[in-house]
Design an enzyme around this catalytic site. Structure first.
Site, short mmCIF file in Angstrom:
data_model
loop_
_atom_site.label_atom_id
_atom_site.label_comp_id
_atom_site.label_asym_id
_atom_site.label_seq_id
_atom_site.Cartn_x
_atom_site.Cartn_y
_atom_site.Cartn_z
N PHE A 1 0.82 -1.22 0.00
CA PHE A 1 0.00 0.00 0.00
C PHE A 1 0.85 1.27 0.00
CE2 PHE A 1 -2.31 -3.40 2.18
CZ PHE A 1 -3.40 -3.52 1.34
N LEU A 2 2.14 1.14 -0.34
CA LEU A 2 3.00 2.33 -0.23
C LEU A 2 2.63 3.38 -1.27
CD1 LEU A 2 5.30 2.45 -2.70
CD2 LEU A 2 6.35 0.66 -1.36
N LEU B 1 -9.65 14.41 -0.62
CA LEU B 1 -10.73 15.25 -1.14
C LEU B 1 -10.16 16.55 -1.68
CD1 LEU B 1 -13.69 14.84 1.42
CD2 LEU B 1 -13.53 13.92 -0.91
N CYS C 1 -0.60 3.70 -10.70
CA CYS C 1 -1.46 2.80 -9.92
C CYS C 1 -2.95 3.08 -10.08
CB CYS C 1 -1.06 2.87 -8.45
SG CYS C 1 0.68 2.49 -8.21
N ARG D 1 4.10 8.71 -15.21
CA ARG D 1 3.16 7.76 -15.81
C ARG D 1 1.73 8.27 -15.63
NH1 ARG D 1 4.63 2.31 -12.88
NH2 ARG D 1 5.13 3.81 -11.25
C1 UGA Z 1 -1.51 4.98 -4.63
C2 UGA Z 1 -2.14 4.64 -3.27
O1 UGA Z 1 -2.35 5.85 -2.54
C3 UGA Z 1 -1.22 3.72 -2.47
O2 UGA Z 1 -1.83 3.35 -1.26
C4 UGA Z 1 -0.95 2.47 -3.31
O3 UGA Z 1 -0.06 1.58 -2.65
C5 UGA Z 1 -0.33 2.87 -4.63
O4 UGA Z 1 -1.23 3.76 -5.33
C6 UGA Z 1 -0.11 1.63 -5.45
O5 UGA Z 1 -1.08 1.02 -5.86
O6 UGA Z 1 1.05 1.20 -5.57
P1 UGA Z 1 0.40 6.67 -5.44
O7 UGA Z 1 0.07 6.22 -6.82
O8 UGA Z 1 1.82 6.76 -5.00
O9 UGA Z 1 -0.31 5.69 -4.37
O10 UGA Z 1 -0.24 8.11 -5.27
P2 UGA Z 1 -1.38 8.80 -4.39
O11 UGA Z 1 -0.77 9.53 -3.28
O12 UGA Z 1 -2.48 7.85 -4.10
O13 UGA Z 1 -1.93 9.87 -5.45
C7 UGA Z 1 -2.53 9.42 -6.66
C8 UGA Z 1 -2.98 10.59 -7.50
O14 UGA Z 1 -4.14 11.18 -6.91
C9 UGA Z 1 -1.97 11.71 -7.67
O15 UGA Z 1 -1.98 12.11 -9.03
C10 UGA Z 1 -2.48 12.81 -6.77
O16 UGA Z 1 -2.13 14.08 -7.21
C11 UGA Z 1 -3.98 12.59 -6.87
N1 UGA Z 1 -4.75 13.12 -5.71
C12 UGA Z 1 -4.55 12.60 -4.48
C13 UGA Z 1 -5.70 14.11 -5.91
O17 UGA Z 1 -5.90 14.57 -7.05
N2 UGA Z 1 -6.41 14.57 -4.84
C14 UGA Z 1 -6.24 14.08 -3.60
O18 UGA Z 1 -6.94 14.53 -2.67
C15 UGA Z 1 -5.27 13.08 -3.41
#
Ligand code: UGA
Length: 491
Positions: free
Chosen positions: A172-173, A273, A283, A377
């Site tokens: 879940f990182l 949010l 991911c 990506r």
């Molecule tokens: C995500 C999950 O959060 C991890 O728990 C999971 O392990 C990982 O995928 C995976 O499957 O390996 P990650 O892809 O590193 O992690 O990034 P996030 O922090 O989840 O952000 C994802 C996207 O959502 C980013 O583009 C971020 O900018 C966007 N985001 C996030 C928003 O637009 N609004 C938010 O409130 C939060």
């Protein structure tokens, strides 16, 4: 059987485990270095010799805060080594983690499982002792059972010494916090089919378990589903607030206040949010598509149909930024523009959009999919940068870490290596990734460098009042931009 427990440490009488990690990308390299940090001897395996050589020299081929230090520390201590040889890991390790990629298949929604299958087959063909193979990659439900069969048939043909079992332990990182999330996870989920497998994994994770990390021991299907359910939920949360952005952009209202207000309800929570240009990365986007593809295979086409809507809402945010750029620049040259439409500019810019954008200098702040990462990506920021460029804008792209990866994908964009170079002479600034360097910009300093004081905050991280006070036309996602026809932009 599913059990939940916490704070259970492993027996201290057993010899330290030897751990291999197959695949040394974001997930595998982090896991390998963190396993070494937890005290294990670790052998990382990758089929790419260049990657193995770089890692063996202590060089990390991507940006991840805190990881270079761990890598160097444990390469130097000798506890962390890298190889391309399945013979080496097969003869040596007790536990083999698989952290290879499961990308989206080109032109399809489904996950490409060829790397994970190849890893299991290669391990099965080379393990010469008792061992546990532990999948960490994100896979469609049912994959572990299929891989268990692959393992059994390959072992039967290979007739090598040792009993080899399979377990699934989703990861879940988050990129940017990968070290912290691995060393101090918020939960540990293992899909196991024997007490022996569970006990081995309890030994691996004895340290986080000793600090009270919840331990969820379950079957393969649940373990696989926990991971995709978590990512689908997070994607849904982001698209949910972004759908409300479309309303507040039309009727007025403050999307941030709305998120704060509903977020105070502990059943909802404020995290994830943040309205903006939406989710990207390696991911969330591919996982919600792979989940839809998998349930469709299972004959459950309607079950995850809502995720297609989440995907659409997410992708429409990119259209919205391009639309806003057109509106702000039209406003800048004195055109009377109406209220924002949604998706008007689209992936293919309209002639009217090209007419406004052509030759205007746009500073693109951020191309990584999120801050603290160099990963581009499926990055919404890079997609928007490329669309503006394709529509004829003269883009100056700056990301503190992401430029090199972005240039590999879109070499024709104009890349610069400082924030100042990006904004000097700009007609419009578009903030797309919320790096601290951008959040802390002084509007008055920026005003002295730009040609025209226009800014779009596609992540809702700037204080509108401060930018308006410094003379900027400020537009943001989730906020109405009215243009000249209806008065100044909403703060
Ligand atoms: C995500 C999950 O959060 C991890 O728990 C999971 O392990 C990982 O995928 C995976 O499957 O390996 P990650 O892809 O590193 O992690 O990034 P996030 O922090 O989840 O952000 C994802 C996207 O959502 C980013 O583009 C971020 O900018 C966007 N985001 C996030 C928003 O637009 N609004 C938010 O409130 C939060």
């Amino acid at each position: 059987m599913t059990s939940v427990a916490s704070n259970q440490s492993a027996s201290s009488t057993v010899a330290p485990l030897r751990i291999s990690v197959v695949g040394t990308g974001y997930l595998g390299a982090t896991h390998a270095a963190c396993m070494a940090e937890l005290g294990f001897e670790v052998l990382g395996l990758d089929v790419d010799p260049a990657k193995v050589e770089a890692l063996s020299r202590g060089e990390l081929p991507f940006h991840e805060p805190g990881l270079p230090e761990l890598l160097i520390k444990h390469v130097q201590s000798g506890r962390l080594r890298f190889t391309t040889s399945y013979e080496d890991v097969g003869a040596w390790a007790d536990v083999h983690f698989i952290g290879v990629g499961t990308p989206q298949k080109p032109g399809e929604s489904a996950a490409d499982l060829r790397y994970v299958e190849a890893a299991v087959r290669s391990l099965a063909e080379h393990i010469t002792r008792d061992a546990l193979i532990v999948g960490k990659s994100t896979v469609p439900v049912g994959t572990a059972t299929t891989l268990k069969d692959l393992l059994a048939t390959t072992r039967a043909t290979a007739s090598l010494p040792g009993t080899v079992e399979l377990a699934w332990n989703p990861e879940f990182l988050r990129e940017g916090y990968a070290v912290k999330d691995t060393l101090t996870p918020d939960r540990l989920v293992v899909g196991v089919e024997s007490e022996h497998a569970e006990n081995l994994l309890r030994q691996v994770y004895a340290q986080p378990l000793a600090t009270g990390t919840p331990w969820i021991s379950t079957d393969f299907a649940t373990a696989e589903l926990v991971k995709v359910a978590a990512n689908a939920f997070l994607a849904t949360k982001i698209s949910f607030i972004n759908a409300f952005s479309e309303i507040t952009e039309t009727v007025g209202g403050d999307i941030g206040t709305l998120a704060d207000a509903i977020g105070h309800d502990p059943r909802i929570g404020r995290k994830f949010l943040n309205a903006g240009v939406g989710f990207g990365g390696g991911c969330l986007p591919k996982d919600i598509r792979a989940l839809q593809a998998r349930v469709s295979e299972l004959g459950l086409d309607r079950t995850m149909r809502f995720l297609a809507e989440m995907d659409d809402i997410n992708l429409r945010r990119r259209d919205r930024v391009v639309d806003l750029a057109v509106q702000v620049l039209a406003h800048d040259r004195g055109d009377a523009t109406g209220p924002a439409g949604h998706g008007g500019a689209g992936a293919v810019p309209s002639p009217a959009a090209v007419e406004v954008l052509h030759g205007r200098k746009i500073a693109i702040l951020g191309v990584a999919f999120k801050p603290h990462s160099d990963d581009v990506r499926d990055s919404p920021a890079l997609d928007v940068a490329n669309r503006l460029y394709t529509a004829g804008a003269d883009v100056a792209v700056y990301d503190p870490q992401g430029n090199a990866n972005a240039a590999k994908r879109f070499p024709r964009l104009g890349y610069v290596d400082t924030l100042a170079k990006a904004i000097v002479g700009a007609d419009l600034i578009v903030l797309l990734t919320e790096w601290d360097e951008f959040k802390t910009m002084d509007p008055h300093d920026v005003a002295r460098l730009v040609d025209r004081p226009n800014i779009i905050d596609a992540r809702n991280v700037l204080n509108p009042a401060a930018w308006i006070e410094a003379g900027f036309t400020h537009a943001a996602l989730g906020h109405r931009f009215r243009g000249l026809a209806q008065g100044p932009a909403d703060a």
